[in-house]
Design an enzyme around this catalytic site. Structure first.
Site, short mmCIF file in Angstrom:
data_model
loop_
_atom_site.label_atom_id
_atom_site.label_comp_id
_atom_site.label_asym_id
_atom_site.label_seq_id
_atom_site.Cartn_x
_atom_site.Cartn_y
_atom_site.Cartn_z
N GLY A 16 0.77 -1.23 0.00
CA GLY A 16 0.00 0.00 0.00
C GLY A 16 0.80 1.28 0.00
CG ASN A 18 1.56 3.27 -5.76
OD1 ASN A 18 1.93 4.31 -6.30
ND2 ASN A 18 2.18 2.11 -5.92
CG MET A 95 -1.08 -7.68 -6.95
SD MET A 95 -0.32 -6.90 -8.38
CE MET A 95 1.03 -6.03 -7.59
CB ILE A 97 -7.64 -10.53 -14.05
CG1 ILE A 97 -6.13 -10.76 -14.28
CG2 ILE A 97 -8.36 -10.27 -15.37
CD1 ILE A 97 -5.41 -9.72 -15.11
CG HIS A 114 1.97 -1.48 -15.45
ND1 HIS A 114 1.70 -2.76 -15.00
CD2 HIS A 114 3.03 -1.58 -16.29
CE1 HIS A 114 2.56 -3.60 -15.56
NE2 HIS A 114 3.37 -2.91 -16.34
C1 GAR Z 1 3.40 -1.06 -7.39
O1 GAR Z 1 4.70 -1.01 -7.87
C2 GAR Z 1 2.41 -1.05 -8.53
O2 GAR Z 1 2.80 -0.26 -9.61
C3 GAR Z 1 2.41 -2.50 -8.91
O3 GAR Z 1 2.46 -3.19 -7.69
C4 GAR Z 1 3.12 -2.39 -6.71
C5 GAR Z 1 2.23 -2.25 -5.50
O4 GAR Z 1 2.91 -1.62 -4.44
N1 GAR Z 1 1.26 -2.84 -9.71
C6 GAR Z 1 1.29 -3.70 -10.72
O5 GAR Z 1 2.26 -4.33 -11.03
C7 GAR Z 1 -0.03 -3.84 -11.46
N2 GAR Z 1 0.15 -4.52 -12.72
P1 GAR Z 1 2.13 -0.93 -3.25
O6 GAR Z 1 1.15 -1.95 -2.67
O7 GAR Z 1 3.21 -0.58 -2.27
O8 GAR Z 1 1.42 0.29 -3.79
#
Ligand code: GAR
Length: 206
Positions: A16, A18, A95, A97, A114
């Protein structure tokens, strides 16, 4: 009556960071046209849920394993999103679809971050560290992050914002992931969220 803010549901599966960038943007005023109304996880132990709780944001969990089908999983997600009054969705490390039925239900109202410059290293099977591993294997010198609208094609919707990040000779997937997050994702996700929320608010109030 004019609506003040667009309610946002943030969908998460993991750490989390982001989501944290969105929470911080809300506090600093970078995100002002939208308000996080719900953090929804498909993993019971996602640390993102703790971040939401710490910020006083309502949380909910929908586990695919207890749903009978993809359709039921998505119906449960939609139910929680609508109960929270959310009109916009941000996938922040979510994560799972989502089918056309789900994406069409919220057309041009779902954003995803992404960790590459789409159309490189994206689509089915490209998520998290795998993306950075593939970028290093290819030997690219520049990578980055993309925020895009979500449609039924994985990572296939219209691009909203992108930011490039330089690859270093001694990068590992982990060091590259961190730099892409810090230099790109945590900046463009809040900025794109504000951009779309502002447009939705404008459309609603006129
Ligand atoms: C992030 O790097 C995001 O861009 C990626 O997963 C990570 C989640 O981190 N998403 C993907 O790869 C989607 N295809 P977070 O939980 O610390 O935000």
């Amino acid at each position: 009556m004019k609506t003040k803010k667009i309610k946002i549901a943030v969908l998460v599966s993991g750490g989390g960071t982001n989501l944290q960038a969105l929470i911080d943007a809300q506090k600093s005023g970078i995100l002002q046209s939208g308000k996080i109304a719900l953090v929804l996880s498909n993993k019971a132990d996602a640390f993102a849920l703790q971040r939401a709780a710490d910020a006083g944001i309502p949380t909910a969990t929908v586990l695919k394993s207890v749903c009978l089908s993809q359709e039921q999983f998505e119906d449960e997600l939609i139910k929680k999103i609508e109960e929270a009054g959310a009109e916009m969705i941000v996938l922040a490390g979510f994560m799972a679809i989502l089918s056309k039925k789900f994406t069409a239900h919220f057309e041009r109202r779902i954003l995803n971050v992404h960790p590459s410059l789409i159309p490189s290293f994206c689509g089915e099977g490209f998520y998290g560290l795998r993306v950075h591993k593939a970028a290093l294997e290819k030997g690219v010198k520049v990578t980055g992050a993309t925020v895009h609208f979500v449609n039924e094609i994985p990572d296939g919707g219209e691009i909203i914002l992108q930011k490039a990040v330089t690859v270093r000779d001694n990068d590992t997937p982990e060091t590259l992931q961190k730099r892409v997050m810090r230099q790109a994702e945590w900046k463009i996700l809040p900025a794109a969220t504000e951009k779309v929320a502002a447009a939705l608010l404008e459309a609603k109030n006129h």
